[in-house]
Enzyme design. Structure first.
Site, PDB file in Angstrom:
ATOM      1  N   ASP A  67       9.579 -52.555 -83.779  1.00  0.00           N
ATOM      2  CA  ASP A  67      10.772 -53.401 -83.922  1.00  0.00           C
ATOM      3  C   ASP A  67      11.647 -53.380 -82.677  1.00  0.00           C
ATOM      4  OD1 ASP A  67      11.554 -50.753 -84.215  1.00  0.00           O
ATOM      5  OD2 ASP A  67      12.131 -50.955 -86.316  1.00  0.00           O
ATOM      6  N   ASN A 136      17.098 -45.193 -96.446  1.00  0.00           N
ATOM      7  CA  ASN A 136      16.988 -46.161 -97.551  1.00  0.00           C
ATOM      8  C   ASN A 136      15.530 -46.580 -97.783  1.00  0.00           C
ATOM      9  OD1 ASN A 136      16.456 -47.786 -95.375  1.00  0.00           O
ATOM     10  ND2 ASN A 136      18.109 -49.241 -95.729  1.00  0.00           N
ATOM     11  N   HIS A 138      13.425 -47.683 -95.401  1.00  0.00           N
ATOM     12  CA  HIS A 138      12.862 -48.729 -94.539  1.00  0.00           C
ATOM     13  C   HIS A 138      11.806 -48.151 -93.597  1.00  0.00           C
ATOM     14  CE1 HIS A 138      16.303 -48.346 -91.328  1.00  0.00           C
ATOM     15  NE2 HIS A 138      15.242 -47.729 -90.884  1.00  0.00           N
ATOM     16  N   GLU A 143      13.842 -53.665 -94.585  1.00  0.00           N
ATOM     17  CA  GLU A 143      14.890 -53.124 -95.438  1.00  0.00           C
ATOM     18  C   GLU A 143      14.552 -53.330 -96.920  1.00  0.00           C
ATOM     19  OE1 GLU A 143      16.895 -51.312 -94.012  1.00  0.00           O
ATOM     20  OE2 GLU A 143      18.236 -52.259 -92.570  1.00  0.00           O
TER      21      GLU A 143
HETATM   22  C1  GLP Z   1      15.426 -46.968 -87.169  1.00  0.00           C
HETATM   23  C2  GLP Z   1      14.043 -47.518 -86.841  1.00  0.00           C
HETATM   24  C3  GLP Z   1      12.982 -46.966 -87.766  1.00  0.00           C
HETATM   25  C4  GLP Z   1      13.149 -45.464 -87.908  1.00  0.00           C
HETATM   26  C5  GLP Z   1      14.479 -45.178 -88.554  1.00  0.00           C
HETATM   27  C6  GLP Z   1      14.726 -43.703 -88.832  1.00  0.00           C
HETATM   28  O1  GLP Z   1      16.179 -47.744 -88.025  1.00  0.00           O
HETATM   29  N1  GLP Z   1      13.991 -48.924 -86.883  1.00  0.00           N
HETATM   30  O2  GLP Z   1      11.703 -47.290 -87.251  1.00  0.00           O
HETATM   31  O3  GLP Z   1      12.107 -44.928 -88.671  1.00  0.00           O
HETATM   32  O4  GLP Z   1      15.475 -45.652 -87.670  1.00  0.00           O
HETATM   33  O5  GLP Z   1      15.331 -43.092 -87.748  1.00  0.00           O
HETATM   34  P1  GLP Z   1      15.455 -41.559 -87.516  1.00  0.00           P
HETATM   35  O6  GLP Z   1      14.105 -41.081 -87.128  1.00  0.00           O
HETATM   36  O7  GLP Z   1      16.441 -41.439 -86.394  1.00  0.00           O
HETATM   37  O8  GLP Z   1      15.938 -40.961 -88.783  1.00  0.00           O
END
Ligand code: GLP
Length: 241
Positions: A67, A136, A138, A143
């Protein structure tokens, strides 16, 4: 699915990097699906070490990131493009022509998303997709929703996600409200998936993802249906398993 419980974040990162390294040793021209967020940073550090030790090379590897924020220039330090260069690509022997990240500045979303899908298919699909998980549920930026969004698309970010990701920005107002993300089908089409989660704040969502109802309200729950899912969690994230 195969669930591996690591002692801590360090061990999680070492195990994840070993799985990715063995993929590259067995198939040097692998197509890797890559993720951002804080969770994979340790894995990228370990991969850089293995590369510097001469154990692995990325010279024939192709990458597709999950993304990108919509509206951020790739030179913006908060863009995922910048993140990937900073945390991985600048430290390894990857050919930049084989690096793919959605263009957050595209004027034609539909064209960008379709072209991204086409490129993945053109490369024979993703061999192994690395995933973190949002609190959440995702994955990428898919989402919670009433349906699973299939292919690469423009996403309206959840308030929860905007607040969770505000830690990387000057303030919450600076966080983009939209992003371009691979869809659930794009992710599920990967031949292998490596899901990482660390810390107690992920414990509930890890449980719901792996053992809860399969529903688009918990996007990651769809991973239960993947035939080749490896999950690595540290002890804190494994609290309810
Ligand atoms: C972002 C990314 C996701 C990632 C998520 C969790 O929103 N788009 O791909 O998995 O954050 O992040 P973290 O690893 O910092 O908890």
């Amino acid at each position: 699915m195969k669930v591996i419980i690591a002692r801590d974040y360090k061990e999680l990162s070492k195990k994840a990097s070993s799985i990715l390294a063995s993929q590259l040793i067995l198939k040097p021209e692998s197509v890797l699906g890559l993720a951002t967020g804080s969770t994979p940073i340790g894995t990228y550090e370990e991969l850089i070490k293995l590369h510097k030790q001469g154990v692995i090379s990325f010279s024939s590897v192709t990458t597709f990131n999950l993304d990108e924020y919509y509206g951020l220039d790739s030179n913006n330090p908060n863009s995922y493009s910048y993140f990937m260069r900073d945390k991985l690509f600048n430290h390894i022997d990857i050919d930049n022509n084989r690096v793919h990240i959605p263009n957050g500045l595209t004027k034609d979303i539909q064209k960008e998303c379709q072209a991204y899908e086409k490129k993945i298919i053109g490369k024979g699909g993703i061999d192994i997709q690395l995933l973190g998980i949002g609190r959440n549920g995702h994955i990428g930026f898919n989402e919670p929703d009433i349906k699973f969004e299939a292919i690469t698309h423009l996403v309206n970010l959840d308030t929860d996600t905007i607040y969770a990701n505000a830690r990387f920005f000057k303030d919450v107002k600076g966080v983009p409200k939209k992003a371009i993300s691979m869809g659930i089908k794009t992710i599920m089409n990967s031949k292998k998936i490596l899901l990482l989660a660390s810390g107690e704040e992920k414990a509930q969502i890890v449980y719901d993802t792996l053992y809860g109802k399969i529903t688009p309200e918990t996007p990651a729950s769809v991973l239960q249906l993947h035939p080749n899912l490896i999950v690595i969690v540290d002890k804190q994230a494994a609290k309810y398993l």
